[in-house]
Write a protein that holds these residues in place. Structure first.
Motif, PDB file in Angstrom:
ATOM      1  N   UNK A  69       0.879  -1.044   0.066  1.00 26.27           N
ATOM      2  CA  UNK A  69       0.212  -0.042  -0.032  1.00 26.27           C
ATOM      3  C   UNK A  69       0.979   1.287  -0.075  1.00 26.27           C
ATOM      4  N   UNK A  70       0.622   2.251  -1.018  1.00 32.96           N
ATOM      5  CA  UNK A  70       1.157   3.406  -1.195  1.00 32.96           C
ATOM      6  C   UNK A  70       2.677   3.330  -1.524  1.00 32.96           C
ATOM      7  N   UNK A  71       3.104   2.283  -1.930  1.00 33.95           N
ATOM      8  CA  UNK A  71       4.538   1.971  -2.408  1.00 33.95           C
ATOM      9  C   UNK A  71       4.724   1.893  -4.142  1.00 33.95           C
ATOM     10  N   UNK A  72       3.674   1.853  -4.570  1.00 37.51           N
ATOM     11  CA  UNK A  72       3.615   1.829  -6.170  1.00 37.51           C
ATOM     12  C   UNK A  72       3.763   3.350  -6.620  1.00 37.51           C
ATOM     13  N   UNK A  73       3.373   3.466  -7.909  1.00 38.72           N
ATOM     14  CA  UNK A  73       3.564   4.555  -8.797  1.00 38.72           C
ATOM     15  C   UNK A  73       2.659   5.738  -8.225  1.00 38.72           C
ATOM     16  N   UNK A  74       1.361   5.139  -7.992  1.00 40.80           N
ATOM     17  CA  UNK A  74       0.604   5.987  -7.594  1.00 40.80           C
ATOM     18  C   UNK A  74      -0.268   6.911  -8.874  1.00 40.80           C
ATOM     19  N   UNK A  75      -1.079   7.998  -8.528  1.00 41.43           N
ATOM     20  CA  UNK A  75      -1.710   8.690  -9.466  1.00 41.43           C
ATOM     21  C   UNK A  75      -0.798   9.904  -9.771  1.00 41.43           C
ATOM     22  N   UNK A  76      -0.509  10.025 -11.323  1.00 44.62           N
ATOM     23  CA  UNK A  76       0.333  11.164 -11.539  1.00 44.62           C
ATOM     24  C   UNK A  76      -0.636  12.346 -12.116  1.00 44.62           C
ATOM     25  N   UNK A  77      -1.058  13.362 -11.459  1.00 43.43           N
ATOM     26  CA  UNK A  77      -2.060  14.438 -11.940  1.00 43.43           C
ATOM     27  C   UNK A  77      -1.232  15.747 -11.851  1.00 43.43           C
ATOM     28  N   UNK A  78      -1.541  16.393 -13.173  1.00 41.96           N
ATOM     29  CA  UNK A  78      -0.995  17.476 -13.516  1.00 41.96           C
ATOM     30  C   UNK A  78      -1.145  18.587 -12.391  1.00 41.96           C
ATOM     31  N   UNK A  79      -2.269  18.736 -11.994  1.00 45.92           N
ATOM     32  CA  UNK A  79      -2.586  19.914 -10.810  1.00 45.92           C
ATOM     33  C   UNK A  79      -1.800  19.637  -9.579  1.00 45.92           C
ATOM     34  N   UNK A  80      -1.796  18.516  -9.010  1.00 45.58           N
ATOM     35  CA  UNK A  80      -0.872  17.998  -7.876  1.00 45.58           C
ATOM     36  C   UNK A  80       0.707  18.593  -8.202  1.00 45.58           C
ATOM     37  N   UNK A 190       3.187  15.148   1.235  1.00 43.90           N
ATOM     38  CA  UNK A 190       1.834  15.347   1.031  1.00 43.90           C
ATOM     39  C   UNK A 190       1.624  15.167  -0.357  1.00 43.90           C
ATOM     40  N   UNK A 191       2.643  14.854  -1.319  1.00 44.15           N
ATOM     41  CA  UNK A 191       2.521  14.485  -2.445  1.00 44.15           C
ATOM     42  C   UNK A 191       2.201  12.853  -2.654  1.00 44.15           C
ATOM     43  N   UNK A 192       3.003  12.188  -1.727  1.00 43.45           N
ATOM     44  CA  UNK A 192       2.783  10.808  -1.498  1.00 43.45           C
ATOM     45  C   UNK A 192       1.351  10.578  -1.074  1.00 43.45           C
ATOM     46  N   UNK A 193       0.784  11.343  -0.236  1.00 40.18           N
ATOM     47  CA  UNK A 193      -0.626  10.982   0.334  1.00 40.18           C
ATOM     48  C   UNK A 193      -1.456  11.230  -0.764  1.00 40.18           C
ATOM     49  N   UNK A 194      -1.435  12.394  -1.284  1.00 34.85           N
ATOM     50  CA  UNK A 194      -2.513  12.752  -2.477  1.00 34.85           C
ATOM     51  C   UNK A 194      -2.549  11.766  -3.430  1.00 34.85           C
ATOM     52  N   UNK A 195      -1.206  11.403  -4.069  1.00 34.65           N
ATOM     53  CA  UNK A 195      -1.271  10.720  -5.380  1.00 34.65           C
ATOM     54  C   UNK A 195      -1.402   8.974  -4.802  1.00 34.65           C
ATOM     55  N   UNK A 196      -1.332   8.665  -3.703  1.00 36.18           N
ATOM     56  CA  UNK A 196      -1.282   7.307  -3.152  1.00 36.18           C
ATOM     57  C   UNK A 196       0.026   6.419  -3.616  1.00 36.18           C
ATOM     58  N   UNK A 197       1.150   6.979  -3.898  1.00 30.19           N
ATOM     59  CA  UNK A 197       2.305   6.384  -4.359  1.00 30.19           C
ATOM     60  C   UNK A 197       3.428   7.053  -4.377  1.00 30.19           C
ATOM     61  N   UNK A 198       4.545   6.553  -4.899  1.00 27.14           N
ATOM     62  CA  UNK A 198       5.721   7.165  -4.895  1.00 27.14           C
ATOM     63  C   UNK A 198       6.276   8.127  -5.971  1.00 27.14           C
ATOM     64  N   UNK A 199       5.489   7.742  -7.195  1.00 32.64           N
ATOM     65  CA  UNK A 199       5.687   8.250  -8.639  1.00 32.64           C
ATOM     66  C   UNK A 199       6.204   9.983  -8.520  1.00 32.64           C
ATOM     67  N   UNK A 200       5.087  10.639  -7.970  1.00 37.99           N
ATOM     68  CA  UNK A 200       5.179  12.145  -7.951  1.00 37.99           C
ATOM     69  C   UNK A 200       6.132  12.276  -6.974  1.00 37.99           C
ATOM     70  N   UNK A 201       6.375  11.994  -5.613  1.00 35.30           N
ATOM     71  CA  UNK A 201       7.598  12.285  -4.953  1.00 35.30           C
ATOM     72  C   UNK A 201       8.899  12.220  -5.369  1.00 35.30           C
ATOM     73  N   UNK A 202       9.131  11.081  -6.214  1.00 33.81           N
ATOM     74  CA  UNK A 202      10.253  10.906  -6.897  1.00 33.81           C
ATOM     75  C   UNK A 202      10.568  12.038  -7.989  1.00 33.81           C
ATOM     76  N   UNK A 203       9.412  12.223  -8.764  1.00 36.14           N
ATOM     77  CA  UNK A 203       9.713  13.198  -9.805  1.00 36.14           C
ATOM     78  C   UNK A 203      10.170  14.441  -9.004  1.00 36.14           C
ATOM     79  N   UNK A 204       9.383  14.936  -8.293  1.00 33.06           N
ATOM     80  CA  UNK A 204       9.654  16.173  -7.547  1.00 33.06           C
ATOM     81  C   UNK A 204      11.015  16.164  -6.973  1.00 33.06           C
ATOM     82  N   UNK A 205      11.457  15.164  -6.462  1.00 36.58           N
ATOM     83  CA  UNK A 205      13.001  15.032  -5.781  1.00 36.58           C
ATOM     84  C   UNK A 205      13.914  14.962  -6.832  1.00 36.58           C
ATOM     85  N   UNK A 206      13.513  14.631  -7.725  1.00 30.35           N
ATOM     86  CA  UNK A 206      14.547  14.626  -9.016  1.00 30.35           C
ATOM     87  C   UNK A 206      14.699  16.077  -9.557  1.00 30.35           C
TER      88      UNK A 206
END
Length: 225
Positions: A69-80, A190-206
């Protein structure tokens, strides 16, 4: 049934905690190498840490954690993405000025002063490799463990995670830098919680690491600091 669910979640949390402890061990181990000083002089000490962590942590993630739970890609939404990247840029490039933090940390100055291909190699690893395993460890494993320990209290979990994330960046020394890292962690969580995954946090971190590396290099080159 409830007891089985409790035991399963406890085992999962123990696995997550083990990933954090393993990461700390892998970070510490190279400091005991006899060739440490030579690696530091050549600018290869930190790349050794980055690559070792990535190979071990990412492999274990693929084998045992990516479907949790929460460790997949999650939702990638432009507004977030737009909201969170704006917050990251404010923290990294506006707040330091407001806090009077105008001089680069010694560690960062040293990294940006490396010669030629060594500088490029370090910068690429910081941008594309480090964010992957750090997000798996912090916004992934440790966040899940904290949610368990704090009985799913999101704010306490996020605050403790942010404090841990900032304090484990031991290459820095200025308290203001730790405060900025604390805020960055809150945004990434917050990005992890909102998107339910790690995809967006990784992208932001990069994006954050890449932009900080480029702008720090330009600043240090021009100002000589």
């Amino acid at each position: 049934m409830a007891e089985n669910e409790f035991l399963d979640r406890t085992k999962a949390v123990n696995g997550c905690l083990s990933m954090l402890l393993l990461s700390i061990f892998l970070t510490t181990l190279p400091y005991f190498l006899e060739s440490r000083d030579a690696l530091i002089r050549k600018g290869l000490f930190y790349p050794l840490i980055y690559l070792t962590q990535f190979l071990v942590i990412f492999t274990l993630y693929l084998l045992f954690f990516r479907k949790r739970e929460g460790l997949g890609k999650g939702e990638m939404k432009g507004r977030y993405f737009a909201v969170f990247i704006f917050c990251i840029f404010v923290i990294q490039f506006v707040l330091p000025r407001a806090l009077g933090l105008t001089k680069s940390e010694d560690w960062l100055t040293g990294q940006m002063s490396l010669p030629g291909w060594t500088l490029l190699f370090n910068a690429l690893l910081l941008t594309f490799v480090v964010p992957v395993y750090e997000e798996i460890i912090f916004r992934g494993c440790l966040f899940n463990a904290l949610m368990y320990w704090f009985n799913d209290r999101l704010y306490w979990s996020a605050l403790v995670l942010a404090a841990t994330f900032s304090l484990l960046h031991t290459q820095y020394t200025d308290p203001r830098t730790f405060f900025l890292l604390f805020l960055v962690s809150l945004v990434l969580t917050a990005a992890r919680v909102k998107t339910k995954g790690l995809g967006l946090p990784v992208a932001l971190h990069m994006i954050m690491n890449g932009s900080v590396s480029v702008l720090s290099y330009l600043f240090i080159t021009v100002s000589g600091r």
